[in-house]
Design a protein around this motif. Structure first.
Motif, PDB file in Angstrom:
ATOM      1  N   ALA A 146     -13.850  -1.338   6.333  1.00  0.00           N
ATOM      2  CA  ALA A 146     -14.961  -0.874   5.693  1.00  0.00           C
ATOM      3  C   ALA A 146     -14.486  -0.576   4.526  1.00  0.00           C
ATOM      4  O   ALA A 146     -14.996  -0.359   3.123  1.00  0.00           O
ATOM      5  CB  ALA A 146     -15.854   0.219   6.442  1.00  0.00           C
ATOM      6  N   PHE A 147     -12.986  -0.169   4.532  1.00  0.00           N
ATOM      7  CA  PHE A 147     -12.512   0.342   3.110  1.00  0.00           C
ATOM      8  C   PHE A 147     -11.864  -0.751   2.072  1.00  0.00           C
ATOM      9  O   PHE A 147     -11.014  -0.409   1.474  1.00  0.00           O
ATOM     10  CB  PHE A 147     -11.426   1.185   3.673  1.00  0.00           C
ATOM     11  CG  PHE A 147     -12.021   2.486   4.248  1.00  0.00           C
ATOM     12  CD1 PHE A 147     -13.014   3.245   3.458  1.00  0.00           C
ATOM     13  CD2 PHE A 147     -12.022   2.701   5.502  1.00  0.00           C
ATOM     14  CE1 PHE A 147     -13.714   4.502   4.205  1.00  0.00           C
ATOM     15  CE2 PHE A 147     -12.533   4.070   6.143  1.00  0.00           C
ATOM     16  CZ  PHE A 147     -13.406   4.815   5.664  1.00  0.00           C
ATOM     17  N   LEU A 148     -12.060  -1.935   2.685  1.00  0.00           N
ATOM     18  CA  LEU A 148     -11.421  -3.163   1.970  1.00  0.00           C
ATOM     19  C   LEU A 148     -12.187  -3.289   0.771  1.00  0.00           C
ATOM     20  O   LEU A 148     -13.574  -3.279   0.745  1.00  0.00           O
ATOM     21  CB  LEU A 148     -11.259  -4.410   2.660  1.00  0.00           C
ATOM     22  CG  LEU A 148     -10.170  -4.468   3.445  1.00  0.00           C
ATOM     23  CD1 LEU A 148     -10.298  -5.996   4.286  1.00  0.00           C
ATOM     24  CD2 LEU A 148      -8.845  -4.386   2.586  1.00  0.00           C
ATOM     25  N   ASP A 149     -11.632  -3.278  -0.528  1.00  0.00           N
ATOM     26  CA  ASP A 149     -12.497  -3.676  -1.772  1.00  0.00           C
ATOM     27  C   ASP A 149     -12.540  -5.237  -1.935  1.00  0.00           C
ATOM     28  O   ASP A 149     -12.195  -5.974  -1.182  1.00  0.00           O
ATOM     29  CB  ASP A 149     -12.098  -2.983  -2.834  1.00  0.00           C
ATOM     30  CG  ASP A 149     -10.710  -3.639  -3.287  1.00  0.00           C
ATOM     31  OD1 ASP A 149     -10.097  -4.616  -2.860  1.00  0.00           O
ATOM     32  OD2 ASP A 149     -10.114  -2.877  -4.410  1.00  0.00           O
ATOM     33  N   ASN A 150     -13.283  -5.807  -3.016  1.00  0.00           N
ATOM     34  CA  ASN A 150     -13.456  -7.217  -3.461  1.00  0.00           C
ATOM     35  C   ASN A 150     -12.039  -7.835  -3.601  1.00  0.00           C
ATOM     36  O   ASN A 150     -11.770  -9.075  -3.417  1.00  0.00           O
ATOM     37  CB  ASN A 150     -14.395  -7.342  -4.197  1.00  0.00           C
ATOM     38  CG  ASN A 150     -15.715  -6.948  -3.933  1.00  0.00           C
ATOM     39  OD1 ASN A 150     -16.034  -6.946  -2.862  1.00  0.00           O
ATOM     40  ND2 ASN A 150     -16.682  -6.603  -4.881  1.00  0.00           N
ATOM     41  N   ASN A 151     -11.142  -7.182  -3.888  1.00  0.00           N
ATOM     42  CA  ASN A 151      -9.703  -7.801  -4.088  1.00  0.00           C
ATOM     43  C   ASN A 151      -8.793  -7.528  -2.687  1.00  0.00           C
ATOM     44  O   ASN A 151      -7.492  -7.874  -2.981  1.00  0.00           O
ATOM     45  CB  ASN A 151      -9.012  -6.889  -5.403  1.00  0.00           C
ATOM     46  CG  ASN A 151      -9.737  -7.246  -6.443  1.00  0.00           C
ATOM     47  OD1 ASN A 151     -10.147  -8.368  -6.762  1.00  0.00           O
ATOM     48  ND2 ASN A 151     -10.019  -6.167  -7.272  1.00  0.00           N
ATOM     49  N   ASN A 152      -9.212  -7.227  -1.759  1.00  0.00           N
ATOM     50  CA  ASN A 152      -8.465  -7.144  -0.522  1.00  0.00           C
ATOM     51  C   ASN A 152      -7.492  -5.992  -0.414  1.00  0.00           C
ATOM     52  O   ASN A 152      -6.365  -6.224   0.067  1.00  0.00           O
ATOM     53  CB  ASN A 152      -8.023  -8.582  -0.087  1.00  0.00           C
ATOM     54  CG  ASN A 152      -8.875  -9.516   0.269  1.00  0.00           C
ATOM     55  OD1 ASN A 152     -10.001  -9.034   1.000  1.00  0.00           O
ATOM     56  ND2 ASN A 152      -8.618 -10.772   0.129  1.00  0.00           N
ATOM     57  N   SER A 153      -8.036  -4.865  -1.380  1.00  0.00           N
ATOM     58  CA  SER A 153      -6.860  -3.632  -1.527  1.00  0.00           C
ATOM     59  C   SER A 153      -7.577  -2.667  -0.654  1.00  0.00           C
ATOM     60  O   SER A 153      -8.972  -2.499  -0.589  1.00  0.00           O
ATOM     61  CB  SER A 153      -6.852  -3.417  -2.849  1.00  0.00           C
ATOM     62  OG  SER A 153      -6.017  -4.427  -3.313  1.00  0.00           O
ATOM     63  N   CYS A 154      -6.907  -1.793  -0.263  1.00  0.00           N
ATOM     64  CA  CYS A 154      -7.351  -0.536   0.574  1.00  0.00           C
ATOM     65  C   CYS A 154      -7.989   0.657  -0.412  1.00  0.00           C
ATOM     66  O   CYS A 154      -7.194   0.849  -1.163  1.00  0.00           O
ATOM     67  CB  CYS A 154      -6.428   0.107   1.518  1.00  0.00           C
ATOM     68  SG  CYS A 154      -6.750   1.371   2.602  1.00  0.00           S
ATOM     69  N   MET A 155      -8.999   0.867  -0.215  1.00  0.00           N
ATOM     70  CA  MET A 155      -9.660   1.561  -1.116  1.00  0.00           C
ATOM     71  C   MET A 155      -9.515   3.271  -0.605  1.00  0.00           C
ATOM     72  O   MET A 155      -9.438   4.107  -1.490  1.00  0.00           O
ATOM     73  CB  MET A 155     -11.170   1.720  -1.169  1.00  0.00           C
ATOM     74  CG  MET A 155     -11.478   0.272  -1.761  1.00  0.00           C
ATOM     75  SD  MET A 155     -13.373  -0.005  -1.966  1.00  0.00           S
ATOM     76  CE  MET A 155     -13.845   0.993  -3.196  1.00  0.00           C
ATOM     77  N   ILE A 156      -8.701   3.507   0.331  1.00  0.00           N
ATOM     78  CA  ILE A 156      -8.303   4.980   0.870  1.00  0.00           C
ATOM     79  C   ILE A 156      -6.841   4.859   1.037  1.00  0.00           C
ATOM     80  O   ILE A 156      -6.464   5.467   1.834  1.00  0.00           O
ATOM     81  CB  ILE A 156      -9.126   5.184   2.130  1.00  0.00           C
ATOM     82  CG1 ILE A 156      -8.960   4.424   3.146  1.00  0.00           C
ATOM     83  CG2 ILE A 156     -10.492   5.504   1.746  1.00  0.00           C
ATOM     84  CD1 ILE A 156      -9.237   4.872   4.619  1.00  0.00           C
ATOM     85  N   TYR A 157      -6.098   3.966   0.572  1.00  0.00           N
ATOM     86  CA  TYR A 157      -4.761   3.715   0.639  1.00  0.00           C
ATOM     87  C   TYR A 157      -3.962   5.137   0.681  1.00  0.00           C
ATOM     88  O   TYR A 157      -2.929   5.020   1.540  1.00  0.00           O
ATOM     89  CB  TYR A 157      -4.218   2.724  -0.168  1.00  0.00           C
ATOM     90  CG  TYR A 157      -2.569   2.345   0.045  1.00  0.00           C
ATOM     91  CD1 TYR A 157      -2.465   1.144   0.785  1.00  0.00           C
ATOM     92  CD2 TYR A 157      -1.494   2.877  -0.529  1.00  0.00           C
ATOM     93  CE1 TYR A 157      -1.263   0.786   1.143  1.00  0.00           C
ATOM     94  CE2 TYR A 157      -0.205   2.569  -0.086  1.00  0.00           C
ATOM     95  CZ  TYR A 157      -0.252   1.357   0.812  1.00  0.00           C
ATOM     96  OH  TYR A 157       1.203   0.748   1.106  1.00  0.00           O
TER      97      TYR A 157
END
Length: 173
Positions: A146-157
């Motif tokens: 659920a925390f992947l953004d549209n660029n496949n990056s972690c939004m809660i890294y």
């Protein structure tokens, strides 16, 4: 033993994963025992401070290894595997999200999390436990975190759970 092609040189190397696996298992055991013996004696604030410190120690311990992994920003294979975290990690993530995301974003995350939870619950009901079979079904379901953004990056890294920090791939992604 694993074989890996070094990206910069194109050379193939063979390495023994035994020490890496043993080190991660030892670290896991240490962390679990420390959490079990200490958590009941700590305030929530102190427990979160210690959790952040453990994250920092793990990240520092893995720095030399990360140079030879194929894990890079944008690769999201492991972000489609079931991720389980402790209540304390969950609290840290919630606190981070409440500060860094809008109410609309939080609502969107909540919906995604509930969808993933529903899928997870259906798989566990197969036999009442989360087994290798359940794990494979979940993984082949291609369910993104659920925390992947549209660029496949972690939004809660910054506050990702231990399990996310420990996933490392040494062969081609």
């Amino acid at each position: 033993y694993e074989a890996m092609i070094l990206p910069n040189t194109g050379r193939q190397i063979i390495y023994d994963q035994t020490e890496i696996v043993k080190a991660v298992q030892n670290l896991n055991g240490f962390i679990e025992s420390r959490i079990e013996t200490i958590i009941s004696k700590l305030s929530e604030e102190e427990a979160i401070r210690k959790l952040r410190r453990l994250y920092e120690k793990l990240d520092n311990a893995l720095k030399p290894i990360q140079k030879v992994t194929s894990c890079k920003q944008g690769c999201n294979h492991c972000c489609h595997l079931p991720i389980l975290c402790t209540e304390l990690e969950n609290k840290l993530i919630k606190d981070y999200m409440s500060v860094n995301f809008s109410p609309d974003q939080l609502s969107e995350f909540k919906d995604k999390i509930h969808q993933n939870k529903d899928t997870f619950s259906q798989l566990v009901h197969i036999n009442g436990k989360f087994t290798d079979e359940n794990y494979k079904l979940y993984a082949t379901g291609n369910i993104p975190c659920a925390f992947l953004d549209n660029n496949n990056s972690c939004m809660i890294y910054e506050v990702r759970p231990f399990i996310c920090r420990k996933y490392l791939v040494f062969n081609e992604p």
